[in-house]
Design an enzyme around this catalytic site. Structure first.
Site, PDB file in Angstrom:
ATOM      1  N   GLU A   1      41.522  19.450  27.113  1.00 21.35           N
ATOM      2  CA  GLU A   1      42.427  20.603  26.993  1.00 21.35           C
ATOM      3  C   GLU A   1      41.912  21.654  27.976  1.00 21.35           C
ATOM      4  O   GLU A   1      40.805  22.170  27.820  1.00 21.35           O
ATOM      5  CB  GLU A   1      42.443  21.162  25.566  1.00 21.35           C
ATOM      6  CG  GLU A   1      43.453  22.302  25.425  1.00 21.35           C
ATOM      7  CD  GLU A   1      43.445  23.054  24.086  1.00 21.35           C
ATOM      8  OE1 GLU A   1      44.308  23.916  23.889  1.00 21.35           O
ATOM      9  OE2 GLU A   1      42.551  22.794  23.262  1.00 21.35           O
TER      10      GLU A   1
ATOM     11  N   ASP B   1      37.128  25.935  28.966  1.00 20.27           N
ATOM     12  CA  ASP B   1      37.567  27.311  29.220  1.00 20.27           C
ATOM     13  C   ASP B   1      36.367  28.073  29.787  1.00 20.27           C
ATOM     14  O   ASP B   1      35.210  27.650  29.608  1.00 20.27           O
ATOM     15  CB  ASP B   1      38.044  27.982  27.919  1.00 20.27           C
ATOM     16  CG  ASP B   1      39.032  29.120  28.168  1.00 20.27           C
ATOM     17  OD1 ASP B   1      40.214  28.975  27.791  1.00 20.27           O
ATOM     18  OD2 ASP B   1      38.625  30.153  28.745  1.00 20.27           O
TER      19      ASP B   1
ATOM     20  N   ASP C   1      54.971  29.101  27.223  1.00 24.21           N
ATOM     21  CA  ASP C   1      56.010  30.090  26.935  1.00 24.21           C
ATOM     22  C   ASP C   1      56.748  30.445  28.219  1.00 24.21           C
ATOM     23  O   ASP C   1      57.861  30.944  28.199  1.00 24.21           O
ATOM     24  CB  ASP C   1      55.366  31.379  26.420  1.00 24.21           C
ATOM     25  CG  ASP C   1      54.362  31.893  27.447  1.00 24.21           C
ATOM     26  OD1 ASP C   1      53.285  31.280  27.555  1.00 24.21           O
ATOM     27  OD2 ASP C   1      54.663  32.863  28.168  1.00 24.21           O
TER      28      ASP C   1
ATOM     29  N   LYS D   1      51.622  35.107  41.013  1.00 26.75           N
ATOM     30  CA  LYS D   1      51.329  35.609  42.355  1.00 26.75           C
ATOM     31  C   LYS D   1      50.511  34.610  43.189  1.00 26.75           C
ATOM     32  O   LYS D   1      50.503  34.685  44.417  1.00 26.75           O
ATOM     33  CB  LYS D   1      50.494  36.890  42.181  1.00 26.75           C
ATOM     34  CG  LYS D   1      50.520  37.834  43.333  1.00 26.75           C
ATOM     35  CD  LYS D   1      49.781  39.092  42.931  1.00 26.75           C
ATOM     36  CE  LYS D   1      49.754  40.089  44.060  1.00 26.75           C
ATOM     37  NZ  LYS D   1      49.029  41.301  43.657  1.00 26.75           N
TER      38      LYS D   1
ATOM     39  N   THR E   1      48.966  27.281  19.038  1.00 23.31           N
ATOM     40  CA  THR E   1      47.782  27.980  19.511  1.00 23.31           C
ATOM     41  C   THR E   1      47.927  29.485  19.261  1.00 23.31           C
ATOM     42  O   THR E   1      49.002  29.969  18.918  1.00 23.31           O
ATOM     43  CB  THR E   1      47.564  27.746  21.018  1.00 23.31           C
ATOM     44  OG1 THR E   1      48.534  28.506  21.738  1.00 23.31           O
ATOM     45  CG2 THR E   1      47.681  26.280  21.399  1.00 23.31           C
ATOM     46  N   TYR E   2      46.826  30.175  19.498  1.00 26.41           N
ATOM     47  CA  TYR E   2      46.813  31.627  19.304  1.00 26.41           C
ATOM     48  C   TYR E   2      47.870  32.305  20.186  1.00 26.41           C
ATOM     49  O   TYR E   2      48.674  33.107  19.719  1.00 26.41           O
ATOM     50  CB  TYR E   2      45.414  32.149  19.636  1.00 26.41           C
ATOM     51  CG  TYR E   2      45.300  33.647  19.560  1.00 26.41           C
ATOM     52  CD1 TYR E   2      45.201  34.281  18.324  1.00 26.41           C
ATOM     53  CD2 TYR E   2      45.291  34.423  20.715  1.00 26.41           C
ATOM     54  CE1 TYR E   2      45.099  35.662  18.251  1.00 26.41           C
ATOM     55  CE2 TYR E   2      45.190  35.794  20.641  1.00 26.41           C
ATOM     56  CZ  TYR E   2      45.092  36.413  19.415  1.00 26.41           C
ATOM     57  OH  TYR E   2      45.006  37.771  19.347  1.00 26.41           O
ATOM     58  N   TYR E   3      47.866  31.942  21.470  1.00 20.47           N
ATOM     59  CA  TYR E   3      48.843  32.567  22.381  1.00 20.47           C
ATOM     60  C   TYR E   3      50.260  32.161  22.015  1.00 20.47           C
ATOM     61  O   TYR E   3      51.188  32.961  22.073  1.00 20.47           O
ATOM     62  CB  TYR E   3      48.537  32.204  23.843  1.00 20.47           C
ATOM     63  CG  TYR E   3      47.550  33.168  24.453  1.00 20.47           C
ATOM     64  CD1 TYR E   3      47.978  34.260  25.196  1.00 20.47           C
ATOM     65  CD2 TYR E   3      46.187  33.025  24.242  1.00 20.47           C
ATOM     66  CE1 TYR E   3      47.076  35.161  25.738  1.00 20.47           C
ATOM     67  CE2 TYR E   3      45.277  33.923  24.773  1.00 20.47           C
ATOM     68  CZ  TYR E   3      45.719  34.988  25.517  1.00 20.47           C
ATOM     69  OH  TYR E   3      44.835  35.892  26.039  1.00 20.47           O
ATOM     70  N   GLU E   4      50.411  30.923  21.613  1.00 23.50           N
ATOM     71  CA  GLU E   4      51.749  30.450  21.235  1.00 23.50           C
ATOM     72  C   GLU E   4      52.323  31.287  20.090  1.00 23.50           C
ATOM     73  O   GLU E   4      53.487  31.681  20.121  1.00 23.50           O
ATOM     74  CB  GLU E   4      51.655  28.977  20.826  1.00 23.50           C
ATOM     75  CG  GLU E   4      52.967  28.403  20.346  1.00 23.50           C
ATOM     76  CD  GLU E   4      52.925  26.895  20.180  1.00 23.50           C
ATOM     77  OE1 GLU E   4      51.834  26.303  20.286  1.00 23.50           O
ATOM     78  OE2 GLU E   4      53.995  26.319  19.957  1.00 23.50           O
TER      79      GLU E   4
ATOM     80  N   ASP F   1      47.912  30.536  32.072  1.00 24.19           N
ATOM     81  CA  ASP F   1      48.427  31.706  32.776  1.00 24.19           C
ATOM     82  C   ASP F   1      49.351  31.206  33.887  1.00 24.19           C
ATOM     83  O   ASP F   1      48.943  30.346  34.665  1.00 24.19           O
ATOM     84  CB  ASP F   1      47.273  32.499  33.402  1.00 24.19           C
ATOM     85  CG  ASP F   1      46.241  32.896  32.355  1.00 24.19           C
ATOM     86  OD1 ASP F   1      46.655  33.404  31.306  1.00 24.19           O
ATOM     87  OD2 ASP F   1      45.037  32.671  32.580  1.00 24.19           O
TER      88      ASP F   1
HETATM   89  C1  LIG Z   1      46.715  32.445  28.080  1.00 21.13           C
HETATM   90  S1  LIG Z   1      45.201  31.810  27.544  1.00 21.13           S
HETATM   91  C2  LIG Z   1      45.667  30.430  26.521  1.00 21.13           C
HETATM   92  C3  LIG Z   1      44.553  30.019  25.613  1.00 21.13           C
HETATM   93  C4  LIG Z   1      44.907  28.906  24.617  1.00 21.13           C
HETATM   94  N1  LIG Z   1      45.206  27.664  25.281  1.00 21.13           N
HETATM   95  C5  LIG Z   1      46.052  29.324  23.755  1.00 21.13           C
HETATM   96  O1  LIG Z   1      47.158  28.812  23.944  1.00 21.13           O
HETATM   97  O2  LIG Z   1      45.855  30.176  22.884  1.00 21.13           O
HETATM   98  C6  LIG Z   1      44.620  31.035  29.003  1.00 21.13           C
HETATM   99  C7  LIG Z   1      43.193  30.540  28.878  1.00 21.13           C
HETATM  100  O3  LIG Z   1      42.840  29.852  30.046  1.00 21.13           O
HETATM  101  C8  LIG Z   1      41.562  30.249  30.467  1.00 21.13           C
HETATM  102  N2  LIG Z   1      41.536  30.077  31.918  1.00 21.13           N
HETATM  103  C9  LIG Z   1      42.463  30.520  32.805  1.00 21.13           C
HETATM  104  N3  LIG Z   1      42.133  30.159  34.046  1.00 21.13           N
HETATM  105  C10 LIG Z   1      40.972  29.465  33.938  1.00 21.13           C
HETATM  106  C11 LIG Z   1      40.120  28.825  34.879  1.00 21.13           C
HETATM  107  N4  LIG Z   1      40.423  28.817  36.170  1.00 21.13           N
HETATM  108  N5  LIG Z   1      39.015  28.224  34.428  1.00 21.13           N
HETATM  109  C12 LIG Z   1      38.715  28.212  33.095  1.00 21.13           C
HETATM  110  N6  LIG Z   1      39.469  28.809  32.167  1.00 21.13           N
HETATM  111  C13 LIG Z   1      40.585  29.413  32.577  1.00 21.13           C
HETATM  112  C14 LIG Z   1      41.416  31.679  30.014  1.00 21.13           C
HETATM  113  O4  LIG Z   1      40.062  32.041  29.853  1.00 21.13           O
HETATM  114  C15 LIG Z   1      42.195  31.666  28.704  1.00 21.13           C
HETATM  115  O5  LIG Z   1      41.361  31.404  27.591  1.00 21.13           O
END
Ligand SMILES: C[S@@+](CC[C@H](N)C(=O)[O-])C[C@H]1O[C@@H](n2cnc3c(N)ncnc32)[C@H](O)[C@@H]1O
Length: 259
Positions: A51, A76, A159, A129, A206-209, A125
């Protein structure tokens, strides 16, 4: 740094299933699990599922509960988030879970060719950009190829209309047919068309979801098999930006589309 975060970091350092290599000290180059996750850590030859951007690791833990005959690794860069899933999996004594704290840009350092069979990208994310930072871009897919089996499964739950459209266009550009594609996962129409076992997996939230759902944003899902061979091309199209996100953190931009 908050006391709470410090306490989580201290506790994480004691977890036997959490790997936090110090890349500045060259620990990535000597990483002992690369090519040997099954043999040295999981002590089996079961398929490995990652994941990416796991946050609190809801999918890593949720899938591990459902599939004891597969191994799951949440990745992560943010340790305080990862702590939640790491602690939970330890408490539940799930022997098929690990976490790796690193930037996904360095992921090839941690997995050998053909070591991974499936990837989940959960609420990544959209990086509207910066295509080179987008986790479904050709730049990242090329990295994933270095350790994913040929035709390995990539599952994208998001999302973001932007990320969904971009990924969809990228698949078209590269003649990859999605296995599953829906713009509104929880609609009754979608539920009627998806097999029950797929629907069950997609119920893990998930939390963000949960945040996006509470704002009424439909959840999208795409899954596809990534072929090992062939040059991957970026789609050449302007994509409407998600209007509920700011384009730049520091200043609002008047741009409405991006590549
Ligand atoms: C929007 S959050 C989503 C977290 C989780 N999957 C959720 O749905 O709740 C994006 C996650 O990706 C991680 N992340 C983004 N770019 C990353 C990268 N290049 N390397 C490691 N982690 C990354 C961030 O630290 C963050 O925890």
């Amino acid at each position: 740094m908050s006391k709470n975060k410090l306490a989580k970091f201290a506790e994480m350092a004691t977890f036997p299933h959490v790997f936090q290599p110090d890349e500045l000290r060259g620990e990535a180059e000597l990483f002992p699990m690369k090519g040997r996750w099954g043999e040295r850590f999981f002590k089996n030859t079961h398929p490995i599922v990652l994941e990416l951007g796991c946050g609190r690791g809801e999918y890593t833990v949720g899938l591990a509960r459902r599939f004891p005959n597969k191994n799951f690794i949440g990745i992560d860069i943010k340790g305080a988030r990862m702590w939640t899933g790491a602690r939970q999996s330890l408490q539940e004594e799930l022997s098929n879970v690990a976490f790796l704290r690193t930037r996904i840009e360095f992921i090839e350092r941690y997995f050998a060719p053909d070591e991974v069979s499936e990837l989940w990208l959960t609420f990544s994310d959209p990086q509207m950009k910066m295509p080179t930072k987008r986790l479904t871009s050709s730049y990242f897919l090329q990295r994933y190829r270095s350790f994913l089996i040929d035709g390995g499964l990539v599952q994208v739950k998001t999302d973001s209309r932007f990320l969904f459209t971009y990924t969809d266009l990228l698949l078209k550009e590269n003649a990859i047919t999605p296995i599953c594609r829906t713009e509104d996962l929880y609609s009754t129409e979608t539920s009627a068309t998806l097999p029950a076992e797929v629907l069950d997996l997609l119920q893990i939230k998930t939390y963000y979801e949960e945040q996006w759902l509470s704002r009424g944003i439909p959840i999208k899902f795409l899954s596809f098999q990534l072929p090992r061979e062939g040059q991957l091309r970026e789609p050449d199209a302007e994509i409407e930006l998600d209007d509920y996100r700011s384009y730049a953190r520091s200043k609002r931009s008047s741009l409405t589309v991006s590549k």
